[in-house]
Scaffold this motif. Structure first.
Motif, PDB file in Angstrom:
ATOM      1  N   ASP A  78       0.830  -1.196   0.000  1.00 12.05           N
ATOM      2  CA  ASP A  78       0.000   0.000   0.000  1.00 12.05           C
ATOM      3  C   ASP A  78       0.873   1.258   0.000  1.00 12.05           C
ATOM      4  OD1 ASP A  78      -2.490   1.318   0.087  1.00 12.05           O
ATOM      5  OD2 ASP A  78      -2.353   1.521   2.258  1.00 12.05           O
ATOM      6  N   ASN A  79       0.604   2.175  -0.921  1.00 14.99           N
ATOM      7  CA  ASN A  79       1.304   3.466  -1.053  1.00 14.99           C
ATOM      8  C   ASN A  79       2.794   3.334  -1.327  1.00 14.99           C
ATOM      9  OD1 ASN A  79      -1.113   4.803  -0.603  1.00 14.99           O
ATOM     10  ND2 ASN A  79      -0.771   4.891   1.587  1.00 14.99           N
ATOM     11  N   GLU A  80       3.226   2.228  -1.854  1.00 15.23           N
ATOM     12  CA  GLU A  80       4.632   1.993  -2.167  1.00 15.23           C
ATOM     13  C   GLU A  80       4.883   2.286  -3.645  1.00 15.23           C
ATOM     14  OE1 GLU A  80       7.719  -1.465  -0.919  1.00 15.23           O
ATOM     15  OE2 GLU A  80       5.937  -2.167  -1.964  1.00 15.23           O
ATOM     16  N   PHE A  81       6.087   2.795  -3.940  1.00 13.09           N
ATOM     17  CA  PHE A  81       6.510   3.003  -5.322  1.00 13.09           C
ATOM     18  C   PHE A  81       7.452   1.867  -5.678  1.00 13.09           C
ATOM     19  CE2 PHE A  81       8.971   4.338  -8.838  1.00 13.09           C
ATOM     20  CZ  PHE A  81       8.278   5.322  -9.510  1.00 13.09           C
ATOM     21  N   VAL A  82       7.076   1.060  -6.672  1.00 11.54           N
ATOM     22  CA  VAL A  82       7.896  -0.066  -7.097  1.00 11.54           C
ATOM     23  C   VAL A  82       8.303   0.146  -8.541  1.00 11.54           C
ATOM     24  CG1 VAL A  82       7.949  -2.556  -7.502  1.00 11.54           C
ATOM     25  CG2 VAL A  82       6.741  -1.647  -5.513  1.00 11.54           C
ATOM     26  N   GLY A  83       9.604   0.114  -8.774  1.00 13.55           N
ATOM     27  CA  GLY A  83      10.130   0.218 -10.130  1.00 13.55           C
ATOM     28  C   GLY A  83      10.488  -1.154 -10.661  1.00 13.55           C
ATOM     29  N   ILE A  84      10.079  -1.425 -11.875  1.00 14.92           N
ATOM     30  CA  ILE A  84      10.430  -2.674 -12.556  1.00 14.92           C
ATOM     31  C   ILE A  84      11.462  -2.294 -13.598  1.00 14.92           C
ATOM     32  CG2 ILE A  84       9.578  -4.596 -13.936  1.00 14.92           C
ATOM     33  CD1 ILE A  84       6.813  -4.012 -12.638  1.00 14.92           C
ATOM     34  N   ILE A  85      12.669  -2.790 -13.419  1.00 13.35           N
ATOM     35  CA  ILE A  85      13.795  -2.361 -14.242  1.00 13.35           C
ATOM     36  C   ILE A  85      14.299  -3.530 -15.081  1.00 13.35           C
ATOM     37  CG2 ILE A  85      16.144  -1.427 -14.179  1.00 13.35           C
ATOM     38  CD1 ILE A  85      15.371  -0.184 -11.448  1.00 13.35           C
ATOM     39  N   THR A 122      -0.321   3.585  -4.423  1.00 14.48           N
ATOM     40  CA  THR A 122       0.568   2.521  -4.878  1.00 14.48           C
ATOM     41  C   THR A 122       0.902   2.787  -6.336  1.00 14.48           C
ATOM     42  OG1 THR A 122      -0.484   0.973  -3.359  1.00 14.48           O
ATOM     43  CG2 THR A 122       0.819   0.024  -5.142  1.00 14.48           C
ATOM     44  N   VAL A 123       2.204   2.789  -6.659  1.00 15.50           N
ATOM     45  CA  VAL A 123       2.650   3.031  -8.021  1.00 15.50           C
ATOM     46  C   VAL A 123       3.571   1.896  -8.450  1.00 15.50           C
ATOM     47  CG1 VAL A 123       3.920   4.591  -9.568  1.00 15.50           C
ATOM     48  CG2 VAL A 123       2.536   5.536  -7.718  1.00 15.50           C
ATOM     49  N   ILE A 124       3.289   1.344  -9.614  1.00 13.17           N
ATOM     50  CA  ILE A 124       4.157   0.332 -10.213  1.00 13.17           C
ATOM     51  C   ILE A 124       4.566   0.887 -11.562  1.00 13.17           C
ATOM     52  CG2 ILE A 124       4.348  -2.051 -11.020  1.00 13.17           C
ATOM     53  CD1 ILE A 124       1.977  -2.661  -9.077  1.00 13.17           C
ATOM     54  N   SER A 125       5.877   1.035 -11.746  1.00 19.10           N
ATOM     55  CA  SER A 125       6.373   1.679 -12.957  1.00 19.10           C
ATOM     56  C   SER A 125       7.488   0.878 -13.579  1.00 19.10           C
ATOM     57  CB  SER A 125       6.889   3.081 -12.616  1.00 19.10           C
ATOM     58  OG  SER A 125       7.392   3.720 -13.775  1.00 19.10           O
ATOM     59  N   ALA A 126       7.370   0.603 -14.859  1.00 18.57           N
ATOM     60  CA  ALA A 126       8.447  -0.059 -15.602  1.00 18.57           C
ATOM     61  C   ALA A 126       9.370   1.017 -16.166  1.00 18.57           C
ATOM     62  CB  ALA A 126       7.883  -0.904 -16.739  1.00 18.57           C
ATOM     63  N   VAL A 127      10.658   0.838 -15.950  1.00 18.77           N
ATOM     64  CA  VAL A 127      11.672   1.754 -16.486  1.00 18.77           C
ATOM     65  C   VAL A 127      12.837   0.925 -17.009  1.00 18.77           C
ATOM     66  CG1 VAL A 127      11.074   3.716 -15.012  1.00 18.77           C
ATOM     67  CG2 VAL A 127      12.703   2.037 -14.191  1.00 18.77           C
ATOM     68  N   HIS A 128      13.601   1.538 -17.941  1.00 20.68           N
ATOM     69  CA  HIS A 128      14.813   0.839 -18.387  1.00 20.68           C
ATOM     70  C   HIS A 128      15.974   1.793 -18.424  1.00 20.68           C
ATOM     71  CE1 HIS A 128      13.504   2.368 -22.396  1.00 20.68           C
ATOM     72  NE2 HIS A 128      14.778   2.378 -22.658  1.00 20.68           N
TER      73      HIS A 128
END
Length: 173
Positions: A27-34, A167-173
């Motif tokens: 909850d309310n976490e920022f997760v980056g998918i790299i 909650t944020v889930i973000s794909a970055v490269h």
């Protein structure tokens, strides 16, 4: 909102793209998918927002299987830029208030009357983010939101997203 996956697998054609992904965003976490291009980041996100059905495994929203939600229910919990209001839904005063507040959050309140095509790349990305924020969901999924942006706008956009309180889930490269 908490999102988890258990042994998520996805096969596209004859290629196994996701090979048993266990993932968790609190909850309310920022997760980056790299990862590099072609590593399955977008495929994972598509499974999370139901554009792609996993071949095996499951996605859970606050412990409840995503597949048990009707599509409209899950769309009210996860915002993705591709989601829009139904064509026949009329805008009301509350809709305009929500849009103005979303524009303010991304620092674009003075651009309300501008055409999207006249904006810079960084301004367009902030408008796209505001559009997703207007859905007022507890989770925001971003697929490479800073792609093709100057470093200044990358930092600016990511700082806005980190301060949203969802909650944020973000794909970055």
């Amino acid at each position: 909102m908490r999102i988890t996956t258990e042994q998520l697998k996805a096969v596209l054609g004859s290629n196994e793209i996701l090979k048993g992904i266990d993932f968790q965003a609190q909850d309310n976490e920022f997760v980056g998918i790299i990862g590099p291009n072609g590593s399955g980041k977008s495929t994972l996100l598509r499974c999370l927002y139901r554009v792609l059905e996993p071949t095996q495994g499951a996605v859970y929203l606050d412990g409840k299987a995503l597949s048990s939600y009707r599509y409209q229910e899950s769309a009210k919990r996860i915002s993705v830029v591709a989601q829009h209001k139904k064509a026949l839904d009329r805008d009301n005063a509350d809709d305009y208030r929500i849009v103005r507040e979303s524009l303010r959050k991304v620092g674009m309140q003075d651009f309300e009357d501008r055409s999207f095509s006249t904006l810079s790349g960084g301004e367009q990305q902030r408008i796209i983010l505001a559009r997703a924020l207007a859905q007022q969901t507890p989770c925001l999924i971003l697929d490479e939101p800073t792609n093709h942006l100057d470093i200044k706008y990358q930092f600016q956009l990511m700082n806005i997203v980190k301060g949203l309180g969802c909650t944020v889930i973000s794909a970055v490269h």
